[in-house]
Design a protein around this motif. Structure first.
Motif, PDB file in Angstrom:
ATOM      1  N   PHE A 404       0.812  -1.207   0.000  1.00  0.00           N
ATOM      2  CA  PHE A 404       0.000   0.000   0.000  1.00  0.00           C
ATOM      3  C   PHE A 404       0.856   1.272   0.000  1.00  0.00           C
ATOM      4  O   PHE A 404       0.408   2.314  -0.467  1.00  0.00           O
ATOM      5  CB  PHE A 404      -0.988  -0.032   1.160  1.00  0.00           C
ATOM      6  N   LYS A 405       2.069   1.185   0.481  1.00  0.00           N
ATOM      7  CA  LYS A 405       2.991   2.317   0.293  1.00  0.00           C
ATOM      8  C   LYS A 405       3.271   2.508  -1.195  1.00  0.00           C
ATOM      9  O   LYS A 405       3.352   3.634  -1.697  1.00  0.00           O
ATOM     10  CB  LYS A 405       4.291   2.066   1.052  1.00  0.00           C
ATOM     11  N   ARG A 406       3.400   1.383  -1.893  1.00  0.00           N
ATOM     12  CA  ARG A 406       3.649   1.446  -3.341  1.00  0.00           C
ATOM     13  C   ARG A 406       2.448   2.044  -4.063  1.00  0.00           C
ATOM     14  O   ARG A 406       2.601   2.836  -4.992  1.00  0.00           O
ATOM     15  CB  ARG A 406       3.931   0.037  -3.859  1.00  0.00           C
ATOM     16  N   VAL A 407       1.245   1.685  -3.610  1.00  0.00           N
ATOM     17  CA  VAL A 407       0.042   2.263  -4.217  1.00  0.00           C
ATOM     18  C   VAL A 407       0.012   3.769  -3.987  1.00  0.00           C
ATOM     19  O   VAL A 407      -0.257   4.552  -4.905  1.00  0.00           O
ATOM     20  CB  VAL A 407      -1.222   1.601  -3.627  1.00  0.00           C
ATOM     21  N   ILE A 569      -0.531  -2.454  19.054  1.00  0.00           N
ATOM     22  CA  ILE A 569       0.345  -2.999  18.028  1.00  0.00           C
ATOM     23  C   ILE A 569       0.161  -2.191  16.758  1.00  0.00           C
ATOM     24  O   ILE A 569      -0.933  -1.695  16.473  1.00  0.00           O
ATOM     25  CB  ILE A 569       0.029  -4.492  17.774  1.00  0.00           C
ATOM     26  N   ASP A 570       1.234  -1.995  15.999  1.00  0.00           N
ATOM     27  CA  ASP A 570       1.165  -1.298  14.720  1.00  0.00           C
ATOM     28  C   ASP A 570       1.069  -2.325  13.603  1.00  0.00           C
ATOM     29  O   ASP A 570       1.894  -3.247  13.508  1.00  0.00           O
ATOM     30  CB  ASP A 570       2.410  -0.427  14.508  1.00  0.00           C
ATOM     31  N   PHE A 571       0.036  -2.161  12.765  1.00  0.00           N
ATOM     32  CA  PHE A 571      -0.126  -3.022  11.601  1.00  0.00           C
ATOM     33  C   PHE A 571      -0.491  -2.142  10.426  1.00  0.00           C
ATOM     34  O   PHE A 571      -1.519  -1.447  10.457  1.00  0.00           O
ATOM     35  CB  PHE A 571      -1.212  -4.069  11.844  1.00  0.00           C
ATOM     36  N   TRP A 572       0.345  -2.192   9.390  1.00  0.00           N
ATOM     37  CA  TRP A 572       0.172  -1.336   8.225  1.00  0.00           C
ATOM     38  C   TRP A 572       0.245   0.105   8.716  1.00  0.00           C
ATOM     39  O   TRP A 572       1.228   0.501   9.326  1.00  0.00           O
ATOM     40  CB  TRP A 572      -1.116  -1.708   7.510  1.00  0.00           C
ATOM     41  N   ILE A 573      -0.775   0.937   8.479  1.00  0.00           N
ATOM     42  CA  ILE A 573      -0.744   2.321   8.961  1.00  0.00           C
ATOM     43  C   ILE A 573      -1.659   2.503  10.164  1.00  0.00           C
ATOM     44  O   ILE A 573      -1.972   3.629  10.554  1.00  0.00           O
ATOM     45  CB  ILE A 573      -1.147   3.311   7.841  1.00  0.00           C
ATOM     46  N   PHE A 574      -2.053   1.385  10.765  1.00  0.00           N
ATOM     47  CA  PHE A 574      -2.985   1.439  11.886  1.00  0.00           C
ATOM     48  C   PHE A 574      -2.269   1.196  13.201  1.00  0.00           C
ATOM     49  O   PHE A 574      -1.326   0.413  13.276  1.00  0.00           O
ATOM     50  CB  PHE A 574      -4.089   0.391  11.718  1.00  0.00           C
ATOM     51  N   PHE A 684     -14.521  12.606  -2.410  1.00  0.00           N
ATOM     52  CA  PHE A 684     -13.643  12.517  -3.579  1.00  0.00           C
ATOM     53  C   PHE A 684     -12.288  11.971  -3.153  1.00  0.00           C
ATOM     54  O   PHE A 684     -11.246  12.601  -3.319  1.00  0.00           O
ATOM     55  CB  PHE A 684     -13.506  13.896  -4.226  1.00  0.00           C
ATOM     56  N   CYS A 685     -12.325  10.766  -2.573  1.00  0.00           N
ATOM     57  CA  CYS A 685     -11.107  10.142  -2.065  1.00  0.00           C
ATOM     58  C   CYS A 685     -11.085   8.693  -2.519  1.00  0.00           C
ATOM     59  O   CYS A 685     -12.041   8.194  -3.085  1.00  0.00           O
ATOM     60  CB  CYS A 685     -11.061  10.214  -0.536  1.00  0.00           C
ATOM     61  N   TYR A 686      -9.969   8.053  -2.297  1.00  0.00           N
ATOM     62  CA  TYR A 686      -9.957   6.608  -2.504  1.00  0.00           C
ATOM     63  C   TYR A 686      -9.561   5.961  -1.189  1.00  0.00           C
ATOM     64  O   TYR A 686      -8.911   6.562  -0.336  1.00  0.00           O
ATOM     65  CB  TYR A 686      -9.031   6.205  -3.655  1.00  0.00           C
ATOM     66  N   THR A 687      -9.986   4.743  -1.025  1.00  0.00           N
ATOM     67  CA  THR A 687      -9.820   4.038   0.238  1.00  0.00           C
ATOM     68  C   THR A 687      -9.106   2.709   0.004  1.00  0.00           C
ATOM     69  O   THR A 687      -9.511   1.933  -0.855  1.00  0.00           O
ATOM     70  CB  THR A 687     -11.182   3.764   0.896  1.00  0.00           C
ATOM     71  N   ASP A 688      -8.041   2.486   0.763  1.00  0.00           N
ATOM     72  CA  ASP A 688      -7.358   1.186   0.730  1.00  0.00           C
ATOM     73  C   ASP A 688      -8.000   0.275   1.770  1.00  0.00           C
ATOM     74  O   ASP A 688      -8.242   0.689   2.907  1.00  0.00           O
ATOM     75  CB  ASP A 688      -5.869   1.339   1.057  1.00  0.00           C
ATOM     76  N   SER A 689      -8.262  -0.948   1.402  1.00  0.00           N
ATOM     77  CA  SER A 689      -8.928  -1.895   2.310  1.00  0.00           C
ATOM     78  C   SER A 689      -8.112  -3.173   2.403  1.00  0.00           C
ATOM     79  O   SER A 689      -7.773  -3.777   1.387  1.00  0.00           O
ATOM     80  CB  SER A 689     -10.337  -2.223   1.805  1.00  0.00           C
ATOM     81  N   GLU A 690      -7.818  -3.568   3.637  1.00  0.00           N
ATOM     82  CA  GLU A 690      -7.093  -4.813   3.907  1.00  0.00           C
ATOM     83  C   GLU A 690      -7.868  -5.611   4.954  1.00  0.00           C
ATOM     84  O   GLU A 690      -8.249  -5.075   5.990  1.00  0.00           O
ATOM     85  CB  GLU A 690      -5.688  -4.517   4.426  1.00  0.00           C
ATOM     86  N   THR A 691      -8.122  -6.880   4.666  1.00  0.00           N
ATOM     87  CA  THR A 691      -8.831  -7.751   5.610  1.00  0.00           C
ATOM     88  C   THR A 691      -7.838  -8.343   6.594  1.00  0.00           C
ATOM     89  O   THR A 691      -6.901  -9.036   6.194  1.00  0.00           O
ATOM     90  CB  THR A 691      -9.579  -8.868   4.875  1.00  0.00           C
ATOM     91  N   LEU A 692      -8.064  -8.072   7.850  1.00  0.00           N
ATOM     92  CA  LEU A 692      -7.177  -8.584   8.890  1.00  0.00           C
ATOM     93  C   LEU A 692      -7.650  -9.938   9.404  1.00  0.00           C
ATOM     94  O   LEU A 692      -6.857 -10.840   9.674  1.00  0.00           O
ATOM     95  CB  LEU A 692      -7.104  -7.581  10.040  1.00  0.00           C
ATOM     96  N   VAL A 693      -8.957 -10.087   9.556  1.00  0.00           N
ATOM     97  CA  VAL A 693      -9.543 -11.346  10.027  1.00  0.00           C
ATOM     98  C   VAL A 693     -10.789 -11.620   9.199  1.00  0.00           C
ATOM     99  O   VAL A 693     -11.605 -10.724   8.998  1.00  0.00           O
ATOM    100  CB  VAL A 693      -9.933 -11.290  11.520  1.00  0.00           C
ATOM    101  N   SER A 694     -10.927 -12.835   8.711  1.00  0.00           N
ATOM    102  CA  SER A 694     -12.153 -13.266   8.047  1.00  0.00           C
ATOM    103  C   SER A 694     -12.498 -14.636   8.602  1.00  0.00           C
ATOM    104  O   SER A 694     -12.054 -15.653   8.099  1.00  0.00           O
ATOM    105  CB  SER A 694     -11.958 -13.333   6.529  1.00  0.00           C
ATOM    106  N   TRP A 695     -13.248 -14.617   9.672  1.00  0.00           N
ATOM    107  CA  TRP A 695     -13.509 -15.838  10.450  1.00  0.00           C
ATOM    108  C   TRP A 695     -14.839 -16.421  10.020  1.00  0.00           C
ATOM    109  O   TRP A 695     -15.899 -15.913  10.371  1.00  0.00           O
ATOM    110  CB  TRP A 695     -13.521 -15.481  11.931  1.00  0.00           C
ATOM    111  N   GLY A 696     -14.804 -17.480   9.220  1.00  0.00           N
ATOM    112  CA  GLY A 696     -16.030 -18.083   8.729  1.00  0.00           C
ATOM    113  C   GLY A 696     -16.854 -18.684   9.845  1.00  0.00           C
ATOM    114  O   GLY A 696     -16.330 -19.311  10.761  1.00  0.00           O
ATOM    115  N   ALA A 697     -18.163 -18.490   9.785  1.00  0.00           N
ATOM    116  CA  ALA A 697     -19.047 -19.039  10.808  1.00  0.00           C
ATOM    117  C   ALA A 697     -19.021 -20.562  10.771  1.00  0.00           C
ATOM    118  O   ALA A 697     -18.839 -21.179   9.718  1.00  0.00           O
ATOM    119  CB  ALA A 697     -20.469 -18.530  10.604  1.00  0.00           C
ATOM    120  N   LEU A 698     -19.167 -21.158  11.923  1.00  0.00           N
ATOM    121  CA  LEU A 698     -19.196 -22.622  12.056  1.00  0.00           C
ATOM    122  C   LEU A 698     -20.482 -22.996  12.765  1.00  0.00           C
ATOM    123  O   LEU A 698     -20.703 -22.617  13.905  1.00  0.00           O
ATOM    124  CB  LEU A 698     -17.983 -23.112  12.861  1.00  0.00           C
TER     125      LEU A 698
END
Length: 956
Positions: A404-407, A569-574, A684-698
């Motif tokens: 995302f820095k490259r983007v 904790i720092d992850f990406w820019i968060f 008038f912006c763009y948004t970068d989206s990264e999935t950190l957790v995708s926990w499928g229901a069981l």
């Protein structure tokens, strides 16, 4: 695949185009009437109009939805399967330098027009330009809209250069929507909206323009809930081993040509990856990837070349891919995620840098050993960190941040407003189902050993986010030999852990223990007693511990809820604060007394992870606050160990009844955490989206962990507690009986418990005492049995002798403890007399089943069972050298009197020199009388003889 007409033009092709044009004119004539009405033209008289679905028009699914005009003939329109949606696209083959493309009117209800009234919305059109178009050929396209009912007449959208479009590939063109158009059309109802696209080129064009998917694109202000707009993000999952090609189809959409690949197993040295992307099983682009020299781990590939000028990062329309590792070994594994729709439905080149196909490992996080491997025993550190988990998190963080820095720094930045959505990385997904795994082999409850249980389950083994559980313990019954004392011990431990950002969190530990002791009455007195404990630990701290008295019975049910936050904790820019939450419950019911324990314990735990925080750089905004239900686990346990003292001879034991049963109910609510960072003034912006957790229901499922019952449930009591009376007597010979000397006789002893239901075995001791010490007796067989066979010798004084027969017996029960009782029979007095001089047939013995048949008073022997027989003889009163013979003769008169026997047949005698000779009879004829004669000589002189009549009514 590009339409073939766009690459090659021939005279034959031009002629074919002219021929098709006349047909096309007929097919679009109906639409021309409507188009002319919208644009104010004067068409020639035409038949009545035909109505088409708006979606088919905007999707270019039919040529009748569009009218094409130009200054010269010689070009044609046709449907092409090289499409970006639906089943077809519209191709303009061999177009003139300038042309106009008109749509028939469409209605406001068309799904492709959704969002038209939103701020920042634009029209998008997918267009493939001919090969001749380049930066030197300054072609352009200009768009217009009209709607008479909304007072719009040929309102210009924008004029766009086509010089940057890649020939042979779709590019998504974007036409801004002015405030005037948005105000006129947004939220209004109409059915007369028409589009016009004018294309001009200063030079002759040879090839095809292909149009598809005219639609409105709108992006609302970024949501703070972590959601992304529909149609954004996804991936084509590729997972293959060795050098076998993998082909797979998927839903049509934009797929980005990757820059490289990463091996999960093996080394890239000496191999290459071949990738094909295309439509309907036909490749549009082929790329080759060689080992990446910059990767010292030798696990990566980098692009070498692609066909037709394609480059990494290009977004191509595809629904099929084929991949292979050329030169691979069977041990090599490649797992890749080809980015799909990373910027929605945009196609073309220069949209955004190529996304990674590998976002970090998903299975290398190995948590440290559990703090409470056998149940909670004291305060402990609630969070433990392993280097493998830290490395896995750092790897993913580095990949995400670098991309995302490259983007953000690239000149290929997405035109606002829009989103950039990465695929859901493998490290974010749940890969397990928490099915129980047995850590110890099950075995039956036998009272001599503990019955252990140890089961565990994991929802995402090796994942940066994980949840796992373990249930262990045992049921131990113990009996003490030589006493009536027994004890039971039961313990159960449930531990549930969560892994959050690679940190292992000991969420909940529960322990239940119960002990019972029946005490003792034999051989000494010992008081009964019982004890029990319940303990609960949450995040390493004891929140409940109590001692209970099972002997009085108790019922316990309590719940706890608690949150625990990890350090930021720092992850990406968060900058994120994560943690774990627990809802725990312990239910227990128990009773225990002299007979043992009966316990029911149900420990339950529900784990969830929460993440909250925001960006930590000035140029972006965004926050996240989400919770993911990791797992809910409940383990109902039932432990029964019931003892009983049973002194019956058949048992004579402590008997153990009961069972140990454990069940598991596990589920997961699922959820996800998405990190969205917005750049620029929204909307008038763009948004970068990264999935950190995708926990499928069981879905909730219940399985049995173990179900054991007693297999050997007896533990012996002292023999003195299980005595029983017995009957001992002599059944034969009877008191005062007279027996013949030299003739074998069978004794009959009786020895058994008084209670006929008591199972037992007996041993016998016989004694034979003569009045005259010189008289003898021989035990032929069965000396210690109930039926010995004995032969008394001839009296040494006179013709008679007196004897006393005695018998004692030991009777042993068949219980777990074998108890032996002894008894003596009343003595029996008998007389033994010398037999007269004789040779006689005493009995016939069946060869198959031992049936014995003796002559009746008339000397007739009737055979009852059809089989071969042996005739037994007896010689008495003889001395010297004996010789006995047997003969058999048929009775000619057919009666038992046998007045006229035929000539007898000599039979072969067994033991002819003994006093007990025998002979095997031949097969006898049915309903026939036979005369069997025995004759004995002593020292060569006749001694005695006699005959019996044998009748065989059912023999053979």
């Amino acid at each position: 695949m590009a339409d073939p007409g766009q690459f090659k033009n021939t005279r034959r092709g031009n002629k074919r185009g002219r021929d098709c044009l006349s047909a096309l004119t007929r097919s679009v004539a109906l639409a021309s009437v409507l188009v002319a009405a919208v644009y104010g033209q004067e068409p020639p008289p035409q038949p009545a109009p035909v109505t088409l679905a708006s979606g088919a028009v905007l999707g270019f699914e039919t040529p009748t939805g569009w009218v094409v005009t130009g200054p010269a003939a010689g070009f044609t329109t046709s449907l092409s399967t090289n499409r970006t949606q639906g089943s077809a696209a519209l191709a303009l083959v061999n177009p003139p330098n300038s042309l106009q493309l008109f749509s028939i009117p469409v209605a406001s209800s068309a799904s492709a027009l959704a969002g038209l009234g939103e701020q920042g919305s634009i029209f998008q059109l997918d267009l493939m330009v001919p090969m001749q178009d380049s930066e030197e050929v300054k072609s352009s396209i200009e768009g217009f809209v009209s709607s008479p009912s909304r007072h719009l007449k040929r309102i210009a959208l924008a004029k766009l250069s086509l010089s940057a479009c890649k020939p042979g590939a779709y590019t998504t063109l974007r036409f801004p929507i002015s405030d005037a158009i948005r105000s006129a059309l947004g939220g209004a109802n109409y059915n007369d909206l028409a589009f016009e696209f004018d294309i001009t080129s200063p030079d002759h064009v040879s090839g095809s323009y292909i149009f598809d998917n005219l639609r409105v694109h709108s992006v609302s202000a970024p949501s703070t809930t972590g959601t992304t707009p529909p149609g954004y993000g996804g991936s084509v999952e590729v997972d293959f081993h060795g050098n076998a090609p993998i082909s797979q189809s998927f839903a049509l959409g934009p797929v980005q040509i990757p820059e490289g690949f990463h091996l999960k197993s093996g080394a890239a040295t000496g191999t290459r990856v071949d990738l094909e992307l295309g439509l309907d099983g036909i490749a549009s682009v082929k790329c080759e990837y060689g080992p990446d020299a910059a990767d010292t781990s030798h696990a990566s590939y980098i692009v070498d070349s692609c066909t037709n000028g394609f480059e990494p990062g290009d977004l191509v329309n595809a629904n099929w891919t084929n991949m292979v590792i050329a030169g691979a070994t069977t041990a090599m594994i490649l797992q890749a995620q080809l980015a799909k729709a990373p910027v929605g439905d945009l196609l073309g080149r220069g949209v955004l840098p190529p996304m990674p196909t590998f976002w970090g490992n998903s299975d290398t996080c190995i948590p440290p050993p559990s703090t409470f491997p056998s149940g909670a025993r004291g305060a402990a550190k609630p969070v433990n960190v392993s280097s493998s988990c830290s490395q896995q998190l750092a790897e993913a963080n580095q990949i995400v941040s670098n991309y995302f820095k490259r983007v953000n720094s690239s000149d290929q930045t997405v035109t606002s407003p829009s989103w950039v959505v990465a695929p859901v990385p493998e490290f974010a997904k749940r890969h397990g189902d928490a099915k129980p795994k047995q850590n110890v082999a099950p075995r039956a409850l036998d009272g001599a050993n503990a019955l252990p249980f140890d089961d565990s389950g994991d929802l995402n083994p090796g994942g940066t986010f994980d949840a796992y559980w373990r249930l262990n313990g045992n049921l131990t019954p113990t009996a003490y030999a030589g006493t009536d004392r027994d004890t039971t011990h039961f313990e159960a431990n449930l531990t549930a852990h969560g892994v959050v950002f690679g940190d292992d969190v000991d969420v909940v530990d529960m322990r239940a223990v119960a002990d019972t002791d029946s005490g003792e009455t034999t051989p000494q007195y010992m008081a009964t007693k019982s004890s029990g404990t319940l303990q609960v630990y949450v995040f390493g701290s004891e929140i409940y511990s109590d001692t209970v008295d099972p002997s009085t019975g108790f019922t316990y049910d309590k719940t706890w809820s608690q949150d625990f936050d990890l350090p930021p904790i720092d992850f990406w820019i968060f900058s994120l604060t994560a943690g774990a939450s627990v809802n725990a419950e312990l239910s227990a019911q128990a009773s225990a007394a002299l007979q043992g324990a009966d316990l029911s314990v149900t420990p339950s735990a529900s784990l969830s992870a929460h993440v909250k925080g925001g960006v930590n750089i000035v140029v972006a905004s965004g926050d996240v606050d989400a919770s993911v239900d990791l797992v809910k686990v409940s383990t109902p346990l039932r432990a029964q160990a019931k003892w009983a003292v049973n002194t019956t001879p058949n048992i004579c034991a402590l008997t153990l009844g009961g069972s140990l049963r454990g069940d598991l109910t596990v589920s997961s609510g699922g959820g996800n955490v998405k990190l969205n960072a917005s750049f620029g003034p929204c909307p008038f912006c763009y948004t970068d989206s990264e999935t950190l957790v995708s926990w499928g229901a069981l879905a909730s499922t219940t399985v049995n962990l173990f179900n054991a019952s007693p297999e050997t449930p007896f533990f012996g009591l002292p023999a003195s507690m299980c005595g029983f009376p017995v009957n001992v007597s002599i059944g034969a010979p009877i008191q005062g009986a007279t027996l013949s000397a030299g003739l074998p006789v069978t004794m009959q002893g009786i020895a058994a418990p008084t209670d006929p239901n008591t199972r037992s075995t007996s041993t016998y001791t016989w004694t034979f005492t003569p009045a005259n010490p010189t008289d003898t007796v021989t035990v032929n067989s069965g000396a210690n049995t109930a039926n010995p066979v004995v032969t008394f010798g001839p009296p040494h004084s006179g013709s008679k002798a007196s004897w006393i027969i005695k018998m004692t017996a030991k009777v042993t029960s068949d219980g777990f403890t074998r108890v032996t009782e002894t008894g003596s029979a009343t003595p029996v007095a008998i007389t033994v007399q010398q037999l007269p001089r004789s040779a006689s047939v005493t009995e016939l013995v069946g060869a198959s089943d031992g049936t014995i048949v003796t002559p009746d008073a008339t000397g007739l022997v009737t055979i009852p069972v059809p089989q071969y027989y042996t005739a037994q003889g007896l010689v008495s009163g003889a001395s010297g050298k004996l010789n006995t013979t047997f003969t058999l003769a048929t009775c000619a008169d057919g009666t038992a009197t046998c007045t006229n026997p035929v000539t007898p047949t000599a039979l072969t005698t067994t033991s002819p020199a003994s006093t007990t000779p025998s002979v095997a009879l031949p097969a006898l004829t049915t309903y026939t009388y036979y005369k069997l004669t025995i004759a004995t000589t002593a020292n060569g002189n006749p001694f005695a003889s006699s005959s019996v009549i044998v009748y065989a009514p059912i023999l053979f």
